[in-house]
Design a protein around this motif. Sequence first.
Motif, PDB file in Angstrom:
ATOM      1  N   SER A 125       0.819  -1.213   0.000  1.00  0.00           N
ATOM      2  CA  SER A 125       0.000   0.000   0.000  1.00  0.00           C
ATOM      3  C   SER A 125       0.852   1.262   0.000  1.00  0.00           C
ATOM      4  O   SER A 125       0.483   2.264  -0.621  1.00  0.00           O
ATOM      5  N   MET A 126       2.017   1.243   0.671  1.00  0.00           N
ATOM      6  CA  MET A 126       2.866   2.432   0.704  1.00  0.00           C
ATOM      7  C   MET A 126       3.467   2.732  -0.668  1.00  0.00           C
ATOM      8  O   MET A 126       3.618   3.888  -1.052  1.00  0.00           O
ATOM      9  N   GLN A 127       3.799   1.694  -1.423  1.00  0.00           N
ATOM     10  CA  GLN A 127       4.305   1.906  -2.771  1.00  0.00           C
ATOM     11  C   GLN A 127       3.205   2.490  -3.662  1.00  0.00           C
ATOM     12  O   GLN A 127       3.456   3.404  -4.459  1.00  0.00           O
ATOM     13  N   SER A 128       1.994   1.988  -3.528  1.00  0.00           N
ATOM     14  CA  SER A 128       0.868   2.516  -4.310  1.00  0.00           C
ATOM     15  C   SER A 128       0.584   3.968  -3.946  1.00  0.00           C
ATOM     16  O   SER A 128       0.282   4.787  -4.822  1.00  0.00           O
ATOM     17  N   LEU A 129       0.694   4.291  -2.653  1.00  0.00           N
ATOM     18  CA  LEU A 129       0.477   5.666  -2.208  1.00  0.00           C
ATOM     19  C   LEU A 129       1.513   6.600  -2.811  1.00  0.00           C
ATOM     20  O   LEU A 129       1.165   7.663  -3.351  1.00  0.00           O
ATOM     21  N   VAL A 130       2.783   6.215  -2.740  1.00  0.00           N
ATOM     22  CA  VAL A 130       3.855   7.042  -3.298  1.00  0.00           C
ATOM     23  C   VAL A 130       3.671   7.214  -4.805  1.00  0.00           C
ATOM     24  O   VAL A 130       3.833   8.309  -5.347  1.00  0.00           O
ATOM     25  N   ALA A 131       3.309   6.135  -5.486  1.00  0.00           N
ATOM     26  CA  ALA A 131       3.088   6.197  -6.933  1.00  0.00           C
ATOM     27  C   ALA A 131       1.928   7.136  -7.264  1.00  0.00           C
ATOM     28  O   ALA A 131       2.019   7.953  -8.189  1.00  0.00           O
ATOM     29  N   GLY A 132       0.838   7.027  -6.510  1.00  0.00           N
ATOM     30  CA  GLY A 132      -0.322   7.878  -6.770  1.00  0.00           C
ATOM     31  C   GLY A 132      -0.024   9.348  -6.564  1.00  0.00           C
ATOM     32  O   GLY A 132      -0.408  10.191  -7.378  1.00  0.00           O
ATOM     33  N   VAL A 133       0.685   9.671  -5.495  1.00  0.00           N
ATOM     34  CA  VAL A 133       1.027  11.069  -5.223  1.00  0.00           C
ATOM     35  C   VAL A 133       2.023  11.582  -6.251  1.00  0.00           C
ATOM     36  O   VAL A 133       1.932  12.729  -6.706  1.00  0.00           O
ATOM     37  N   ALA A 134       2.980  10.745  -6.662  1.00  0.00           N
ATOM     38  CA  ALA A 134       3.961  11.156  -7.672  1.00  0.00           C
ATOM     39  C   ALA A 134       3.272  11.515  -8.982  1.00  0.00           C
ATOM     40  O   ALA A 134       3.592  12.533  -9.613  1.00  0.00           O
ATOM     41  N   VAL A 135       2.324  10.698  -9.416  1.00  0.00           N
ATOM     42  CA  VAL A 135       1.601  10.963 -10.659  1.00  0.00           C
ATOM     43  C   VAL A 135       0.665  12.158 -10.496  1.00  0.00           C
ATOM     44  O   VAL A 135       0.585  13.024 -11.363  1.00  0.00           O
ATOM     45  N   ALA A 136      -0.031  12.223  -9.379  1.00  0.00           N
ATOM     46  CA  ALA A 136      -1.065  13.244  -9.191  1.00  0.00           C
ATOM     47  C   ALA A 136      -0.499  14.638  -8.985  1.00  0.00           C
ATOM     48  O   ALA A 136      -1.126  15.619  -9.379  1.00  0.00           O
ATOM     49  N   ILE A 137       0.694  14.746  -8.382  1.00  0.00           N
ATOM     50  CA  ILE A 137       1.171  16.072  -7.979  1.00  0.00           C
ATOM     51  C   ILE A 137       2.402  16.521  -8.752  1.00  0.00           C
ATOM     52  O   ILE A 137       2.303  17.375  -9.627  1.00  0.00           O
ATOM     53  N   CYS A 138       3.560  15.992  -8.452  1.00  0.00           N
ATOM     54  CA  CYS A 138       4.746  16.548  -9.137  1.00  0.00           C
ATOM     55  C   CYS A 138       5.893  15.562  -9.242  1.00  0.00           C
ATOM     56  O   CYS A 138       7.044  15.909  -8.963  1.00  0.00           O
ATOM     57  N   GLY A 139       5.588  14.340  -9.634  1.00  0.00           N
ATOM     58  CA  GLY A 139       6.641  13.406  -9.972  1.00  0.00           C
ATOM     59  C   GLY A 139       7.587  13.052  -8.846  1.00  0.00           C
ATOM     60  O   GLY A 139       7.183  12.743  -7.729  1.00  0.00           O
ATOM     61  N   VAL A 140       8.886  13.118  -9.159  1.00  0.00           N
ATOM     62  CA  VAL A 140       9.923  12.650  -8.246  1.00  0.00           C
ATOM     63  C   VAL A 140       9.904  13.395  -6.917  1.00  0.00           C
ATOM     64  O   VAL A 140      10.031  12.797  -5.848  1.00  0.00           O
ATOM     65  N   SER A 141       9.755  14.729  -6.954  1.00  0.00           N
ATOM     66  CA  SER A 141       9.758  15.510  -5.716  1.00  0.00           C
ATOM     67  C   SER A 141       8.651  15.070  -4.773  1.00  0.00           C
ATOM     68  O   SER A 141       8.856  14.958  -3.558  1.00  0.00           O
ATOM     69  N   ALA A 142       7.461  14.817  -5.329  1.00  0.00           N
ATOM     70  CA  ALA A 142       6.339  14.371  -4.499  1.00  0.00           C
ATOM     71  C   ALA A 142       6.596  12.974  -3.945  1.00  0.00           C
ATOM     72  O   ALA A 142       6.287  12.688  -2.785  1.00  0.00           O
ATOM     73  N   ALA A 143       7.171  12.099  -4.774  1.00  0.00           N
ATOM     74  CA  ALA A 143       7.470  10.741  -4.302  1.00  0.00           C
ATOM     75  C   ALA A 143       8.445  10.776  -3.130  1.00  0.00           C
ATOM     76  O   ALA A 143       8.259  10.092  -2.116  1.00  0.00           O
ATOM     77  N   ILE A 144       9.479  11.601  -3.256  1.00  0.00           N
ATOM     78  CA  ILE A 144      10.481  11.703  -2.195  1.00  0.00           C
ATOM     79  C   ILE A 144       9.872  12.319  -0.942  1.00  0.00           C
ATOM     80  O   ILE A 144      10.146  11.886   0.185  1.00  0.00           O
ATOM     81  N   ALA A 145       9.035  13.349  -1.122  1.00  0.00           N
ATOM     82  CA  ALA A 145       8.420  14.020   0.023  1.00  0.00           C
ATOM     83  C   ALA A 145       7.530  13.067   0.807  1.00  0.00           C
ATOM     84  O   ALA A 145       7.564  13.033   2.044  1.00  0.00           O
TER      85      ALA A 145
END
Length: 335
Positions: A125-145
């Motif tokens: 679930s954490m990987q899916s969450l990171v992927a969803g936020v990365a796509v929805a907001i701003c890519g790599v920066s969002a994934a790292i945040a």
Amino acid sequence: MTERAQPGELMLWMAARRLYPGVALCVVLALAGSFLAEHYGTPALLLVLLLGFGFASQASDERVHPGVTFCSRQVLRIGVALLGARIGVEQLVAVGSLPLLVVLGCVPLTIGAALGLGRWLGLPSMQSLVAGVAVAICGVSAAIAVAAVIPAGRLEERRLLAVVVGVTALGTLSMLIYPPLLSALGYSDSQAGLLLGAAIHDVAQAAGAGYLVSDTAGDIATLTKLLRVALLAPLVILLGCVLQRGEGGKAEFPWFLLGFLALFCLNSLGWLPAMLKDVLVSASTACLLATMAALGMRTSLGALLAQGWKPMFLLLVTSLLLLAFATGSLALFSH
């Protein structure tokens, strides 16, 4: 007085000496990746990550390991805190109501779709969450945040890297495919700019795609994209509070988010001098680059490839759904 200070100074010196080899290597890789990015027009974060892969065998060396670990966690949090200097409320005002409605409609739908699809695929679930936020907001920066606020042990670094590599590749691909596609579908320059800003992952990629259409499309794409970026602040703070709640006595309060929020407020109020803001933004970029070098070194390509097709499929479908949500929202709110 001097005698009291000596133990503390000695401990500080020993800590710096222990961290220096690994931190220095991460800094060198970050500088090398930045240099290559400037000359070849490739995203610096991706190049640094690839360079980190090349030095993965060094990460286990007992002399290098402490500094690499420090960069992958503490330096990451510093970089996320400094991201607040890039974002301000004026970005929300500048783009007007239509992009705001489109973005507010797309972002939660995309994150929810990623969580649902990830669960269907059997991904953590954490990987899916990171992927969803990365796509929805701003890519790599969002994934790292988002990864920075996930409690230790709940997201493997190789899974974070799968998101980083995938979202970068898809962002570059969409930058090349979306502009001619939207033009062929008959969208005006302003509509195309809004959709590009709402559907492409990285700020530079969204702006570049918009300016491939026209100056008007480029301006609107940039502003719409910045509106998505502005949502990173409240979302990361919310996720930080929710994810840490269930950790019991082992939970760490994500103090670095207070720095993120403080810089966001100062920037919104116009209290950050331009020179200081530039320094903070550059420092944030430098921290994220060093973090990517460390993450690359701490993950083997074999472990990354061993994850199979599911992570990339999740990112691909989520990216296409984001474009569909943006197109539907534009049609709905334009009338």
